[in-house]
Write an enzyme that holds these catalytic residues in place. Structure first.
Site, PDB file in Angstrom:
ATOM      1  CE  LYS B  80      -3.804   1.741   2.976  1.00 21.51           C
ATOM      2  NZ  LYS B  80      -4.563   1.526   4.153  1.00 21.51           N
ATOM      3  CB  SER B 155      -7.996   3.176   3.394  1.00 23.34           C
ATOM      4  OG  SER B 155      -7.008   2.582   4.198  1.00 23.34           O
ATOM      5  CB  SER B 179      -8.066  -0.089   5.947  1.00 24.25           C
ATOM      6  OG  SER B 179      -8.759   1.219   6.048  1.00 24.25           O
TER       7      SER B 179
END
Lengths: 109, 463
Positions: B80, B155, B179
């Site tokens: 990420k 996310s 997330s």
């Protein structure tokens, strides 16, 4: 668990001046439109928080972390694997002179 | 051959393929399909091929012992875009850092590389990890590979989709309020949020420091187990880390928290969890209903504590030492910074922030008590299946409420694993397993058992 629109009738209002004050504390500049939107959106979020009032928290200690660890320290020695060269430190700066960061003026004569 | 780390490593051992073939397989697919889904923000092609060359050489020299030294050799991973990667752009999904080149790497990045994994690129995410849909990314939303009209969750959107779409074996994300678990659930793969304090966060852009955890996405439980084992452990750079292991046991009793199945949770979602429970029961797992009445306060507690910590963590972005000025923050970051400063400000602190930290204690005590009676908990991950792009984007409160079943684990610092189970209307379903702090091994055992009870095989989406 879900909120309903009736709650909005008893909404707590964050006024335009509340938002501007908070923006100042936050170091943010907002447009007129953003102020209006934030005032509406955050008022409904804060109104939702009212549900916490029903919980009895008398004599309950606050929790700020979940590990139970205290005072974790490393030896006070320089680890050269963890230090950066001057070049690396300055690389991402937008403006620098003689290896110093150039900052905006905050004090006026 | 490329589906799991194990099958890839077997093919490497048997000289059916080279590491270069593995890298090239994934990069070809990414270069062809990434534009359809918007998964990667930055690719690491040159280094990937260089490392492949190095490992192919080592494999030739010493094929027998090489996997002991490099247990993740042949494993292709992504991070990420919240993990610092030395020399490779890291944006946090925000225009504030759109050209930031980190001078050092996160501890977990170094650890994974040292174990032989190859980092193929950095994945898209909601800016600063603020969001449950991926739509808060300043670089455009990532799309759900099962149906591109739907969100992939957030996310860690790009990380989840990278695994579901077969762009890499494993991806690393962060889970502050769901997330990892929620996008894994929305993309039909596994997602682990480990115990708070088990995986180092040094060099990971901080969102809310008392809630942030680093975890993993994979399409099978053994890959998740392996990368978790390698990435966890004390490093003296993140002071919250602890080495601990809860005892293994054979007869697991699982709690069904009734508040996780109440009004607001779609029927198809809760039915699927009950279907899984039936499969476990048939195989001698015992279940017991548990009562967690404070669950309903978790959203308020989370959306007070989290923005309070966010506004402090985002205070460092001044556009001077690195990054762009503060007016480059997007709408959601501004919202959370302002909300955080509100709940912390004089006159409101006691009513909001202090109250939330006290209710946090109540939620933790209640979970601890439940874990005296049961070993693990089973529950839905998200109250609904994936929602459409744009459906909740203009209603922040509605978006926040989709975190209701995942935030309790962050509040209490306990581990949670999202397990994929079935498809409905072309979109994925699943459930989550939660346990006491450091009970990952027990969670893995239960998930591994479920794989064998159901003869699980990862079926990738067609997109």
């Amino acid at each position: 668990m879900l909120y309903n629109s009736e709650d909005l009738l008893n909404m707590i209002h964050l006024t335009k001046s509340d938002i501007l004050h908070l923006a100042k504390l936050s170091g943010l500049t907002l447009t007129e439109k953003e102020v209006k939107e934030l005032s509406y959106d955050l008022s409904s979020v804060i109104t939702f928080f009212e549900e916490l009032k029903e919980t009895n928290t008398k004599n309950i200690l606050p929790t700020s972390q979940t590990t139970g660890l205290e005072n974790i320290t490393r030896a006070d020695k320089i680890d050269t694997n963890q230090t950066l060269s001057l070049e690396d430190v300055m690389y991402n700066a937008n403006d620098n002179k003689n290896n110093l960061f150039k900052v905006p003026i905050i004090l006026k004569k | 051959m490329f589906t799991s780390v194990r099958t890839t490593q077997n093919a490497l051992r048997n000289k059916k393929i080279s590491v270069r073939d593995v890298v090239s397989h994934f990069l070809t697919k990414i270069n062809e399909k990434n534009k359809d889904l918007n998964v990667f923000l930055t690719l690491n092609e040159d280094e990937s091929y260089e490392l492949a060359k190095k490992y192919d050489g080592l494999l030739k020299e010493n094929p027998d012992q090489i996997f002991e030294k490099y247990p993740l050799l042949g494993c292709i991973v992504s991070f990420k875009d919240l993990f610092l990667t030395k020399g490779l752009r890291t944006t946090a999904g925000s225009k504030v850092l759109d050209s930031f080149i980190p001078p050092y790497s996160a501890k977990v990045v170094d650890k994974i590389k040292k174990a032989g994994a190859i980092i193929i690129g950095k994945t898209n995410c909601d800016a600063w990890a603020h969001g449950a849909s991926g739509e808060n990314s300043d670089f455009g939303p990532t799309l759900n590979p099962w149906n591109k009209a739907y969100v992939p969750g957030g996310s860690s959107s790009g990380s989840a989709v990278s695994v579901a779409a077969g762009f890499n074996h494993v991806s690393f994300g962060t889970d502050t309020g769901g997330s990892i678990r929620q996008p894994a659930n929305f993309c039909g793969i596994y997602g682990l949020k480990p115990t708070y304090g088990s995986v180092s966060r040094y060099g990971v852009i901080a969102m809310a420091s008392s809630l942030d955890t680093v975890g993993h996405f994979g399409n099978n439980i053994s890959d998740i187990e392996n990368v978790f084992k390698i990435s966890s452990g004390v490093d003296l750079c993140d002071a919250t880390l602890k080495d601990e292991d809860k005892k293994q046991k054979d007869n697991i009793t699982v709690g069904i928290p009734k508040q996780y199945f109440e009004k607001g949770v779609d029927q198809v979602v809760s039915d699927k969890v009950h279907e899984a429970i039936k499969i476990f029961e048939k195989n001698n797992y015992k279940f017991k209903e548990v009562n967690l009445p404070n669950t309903k306060h978790a959203i308020s507690v989370y959306y007070i504590i989290q923005p309070a910590e966010v506004c402090s963590n985002l205070g460092r972005y001044d556009g001077i030492r690195f990054g762009n000025p503060r007016n480059s923050f997007g709408a959601e970051a501004k919202r959370r910074i302002i909300l955080g400063n509100f709940v912390l400000s004089s006159g409101y602190y006691d009513a909001y922030y202090k109250k939330a930290t006290q209710v946090r204690t109540l939620i933790i005590n209640e979970l601890d008590k439940a874990f005296d009676e049961v070993d693990l908990l089973i529950a839905p991950v998200s109250p609904s299946q994936p929602f459409k792009l744009g459906e909740k984007v203009n209603d922040p409160l509605k978006m926040y409420l989709s975190d209701v079943l995942t935030v309790p684990a962050n509040i209490a610092g306990i581990p949670g694993l999202s397990v994929p189970f079935g498809i409905h209307n072309g979109l994925s379903l699943g459930f989550q397993l939660m346990g006491p702090r450091f009970s990952e091994k027990l969670i893995f055992k239960m998930a591994r058992d479920f794989e064998s009870f159901t003869n699980y095989k990862f079926e990738p989406p067609k997109f």
